[in-house]
Structures are given as C-alpha cells and as structure tokens.
Scaffold this motif. Structure first.
Motif, mmCIF file in Angstrom:
data_model
loop_
_atom_site.group_PDB
_atom_site.id
_atom_site.type_symbol
_atom_site.label_atom_id
_atom_site.label_comp_id
_atom_site.label_asym_id
_atom_site.label_seq_id
_atom_site.Cartn_x
_atom_site.Cartn_y
_atom_site.Cartn_z
ATOM 1 N N VAL A 90 35.236 20.270 -6.362
ATOM 2 C CA VAL A 90 34.770 19.042 -5.625
ATOM 3 C C VAL A 90 34.270 17.982 -6.766
ATOM 4 O O VAL A 90 33.322 18.355 -7.495
ATOM 5 C CB VAL A 90 33.517 19.617 -4.817
ATOM 6 C CG1 VAL A 90 32.934 18.423 -4.078
ATOM 7 C CG2 VAL A 90 33.821 20.412 -3.795
ATOM 8 N N TYR B 207 33.008 16.162 1.112
ATOM 9 C CA TYR B 207 33.554 16.909 0.068
ATOM 10 C C TYR B 207 34.786 16.179 -0.505
ATOM 11 O O TYR B 207 35.866 16.457 0.064
ATOM 12 C CB TYR B 207 33.918 18.150 0.576
ATOM 13 C CG TYR B 207 32.636 19.031 1.416
ATOM 14 C CD1 TYR B 207 31.879 19.675 0.560
ATOM 15 C CD2 TYR B 207 32.672 18.969 2.567
ATOM 16 C CE1 TYR B 207 30.765 20.374 1.034
ATOM 17 C CE2 TYR B 207 31.606 19.606 3.287
ATOM 18 C CZ TYR B 207 30.769 20.441 2.686
ATOM 19 O OH TYR B 207 29.588 21.097 3.285
ATOM 20 N N TYR C 243 31.521 22.322 -7.993
ATOM 21 C CA TYR C 243 31.196 20.935 -8.235
ATOM 22 C C TYR C 243 31.627 20.528 -9.756
ATOM 23 O O TYR C 243 31.201 21.209 -10.752
ATOM 24 C CB TYR C 243 29.924 20.499 -7.739
ATOM 25 C CG TYR C 243 29.777 20.530 -6.256
ATOM 26 C CD1 TYR C 243 29.531 19.190 -5.516
ATOM 27 C CD2 TYR C 243 29.715 21.689 -5.360
ATOM 28 C CE1 TYR C 243 29.428 19.073 -4.282
ATOM 29 C CE2 TYR C 243 29.373 21.632 -4.182
ATOM 30 C CZ TYR C 243 29.264 20.359 -3.585
ATOM 31 O OH TYR C 243 29.182 20.200 -2.098
#
Length: 267
Positions: free
Chosen positions: A92, A51, A111
């Motif tokens: 992320v 991550y 993300y």
C-alpha cells in the motif's frame, strides 16, 4: 430425561468438533476464513482512495522481494494453515503510515511507510511474521465469533445466512488498518512470530527490534499508526526476548544492501 441428554449432547458435540488446529474454539471453518479474506481483499482493492495498492505488474521486483520474505516464513514448518490459506501480499503506497495488517485467510497488506521506516529485512520479517500469526491463529475469526455470537456463526455454518460473509466484509473493509486485537492475541502473535523465525535464517527476535524502534519514535513525540492499534511495546520487547531465550534460537541480526535496493524500488 432422554430429551434432556440429547440437548446436552448436541452443544457438546459442536464444541468438541469446533477446536481448530491451534486447539482454539473456532466454529468458522478455515475455508470461511479464506472466503472472508478474499471478499475483504476485493473490497480493499476497490477503494483506491483509502488503500492505494501498488500494481504487481508495475512493481514486479518489489513484489518478488516481499513475497520471498512471506514464503520464507511459510516454509518454516510452523505455520499451521500454510496450505489452507492463499497467503497473498500487497503493498500500500502511503509513506506516512507505519503499519501492516492481515485479513482472515492470509491476505497481507504492507505500507510503504513501514518498509521505508525499517532498516533491515529481518525487522520487516518480524512484522510480517506477527501479521501471519494473526491470520494463522485465526484471531479475526475468533473476534468475530465473540462479537457476533454463536447463533450468528451457526447460521453461517448451516447456510441460513448467505449474505453473512459479505456483510462482515463490508463492515471490516474500512477499518482493517485500525483493527484492534486484545493484549492476549497480540502476545500470541508475538510469540508465534518468534517460533516462525526460529526456523528461518532471520533472527528469531526480529519483532523486538521493530518495537524498540517504535519506542524511540514514541519518545520523540510521534505515535506510529501501529502503536495506536496495538498495545504498548513496553513489555513486549522483554517478552519476545524471553521467548527467544527460552527457545534458544539465533538472535543475531545482519543487514544487506538488498533491503535498501528494495526500499529504493518503491515510489
């Protein structure tokens, strides 16, 4: 007879006192959700090889933009555990992954691939609303309760297993991005997202447009991570639109240059 009645009364008392504020049977207290989420977030942040979380100090404007979306949803008045959970958000770095997930207690991970894939802020708000709903409806805790059994949860509540949260956090940390919920839980999160957004300036059906875009990807032979860990969107779009119509909320979608600036601010 008296002993028999007492043995019936004790489980009944536990059951009656264990319905949470969503009227679901959850024996873990909200504080334990928050504690588990904190441990999970720390595990995630300690695994940069899996991550790659962007540093908020290096990307203050990006984080401010994303936090504003989260805060707008929290201020809808529909988030049951708004005050009990910390509701922290992280970005992320992974342009290949179209995904977002939330831990118990409201630690949200989004993300860059998802952010760059979407075209409008409202689409992202629909996804974030969905993930907030998973935490607010305590889906992970309810799933843990089913998987581990009531005896395990009771030992946790009674303080007989001090390492329990740490053990669960260690087990979940590597799999959160792929955590799968039942179709029932996904439907609940979709519906709650509509209810959250209905009280904001976002179109309440924003999650539907996100799923429509995912369907287009699937038709082109690409299966985003979100679809591999969530049920097929085939009927979800219809259900979201039907719930929006039932509520009579605004479904008008608009775009702005601010979202493109947010996308461009990311590495």
């Amino acid at each position: 007879m008296r002993h028999f009645l007492l043995s019936l009364f004790i489980p009944l008392a536990i059951t009656l006192s264990s319905c949470d504020r969503n009227n679901n049977f959850v024996m873990m207290a909200p504080e334990e959700d928050a504690a588990l989420g904190k441990q999970l977030s720390e595990q995630i942040l300690s695994q940069p090889e899996q991550y790659q979380v962007l540093d908020p100090d290096e990307y203050p404007e990006s984080y401010a933009y994303l936090r504003n979306i989260v805060q707008t949803i929290l201020e809808s008045g529909e988030v049951v555990y708004k005050e009990e959970f910390p509701w922290k958000v992280y970005i992320v770095k992974d342009d290949q992954t179209l995904n977002a997930f939330a831990t118990p207690g409201g630690y949200i991970f989004v993300y860059t691939g998802l952010i760059k894939f979407l075209e409008k802020e409202s689409d992202l708000a629909g996804v974030i609303g969905h993930e907030i709903a998973h935490a607010d409806l305590r889906h992970a805790s309810r799933q843990i309760q089913k998987a581990q059994g009531l005896n395990f949860v009771l030992s946790l509540i009674l303080g007989e297993n001090n390492n329990a949260l740490g053990e669960i956090a260690a087990q979940l940390a590597g799999h959160l991005a792929g955590l799968q919920f039942s179709r029932e839980y996904e439907q609940e999160a979709d519906a709650r997202s509509v209810e959250y957004l209905a009280q904001t300036s976002y179109p309440c059906s924003a999650a539907a447009s996100f799923f429509q875009k995912l369907q287009q990807e699937e038709k082109q032979g690409r299966t985003p991570t979100f679809l591999s860990t969530h049920p097929s969107p085939e009927n979800r779009v219809k259900e979201i639109l039907a719930h929006s119509q039932q509520l009579g909320c605004d479904t008008t979608s608009t775009s702005s240059g601010a979202y493109q600036e947010f996308q461009n601010s990311l590495p």
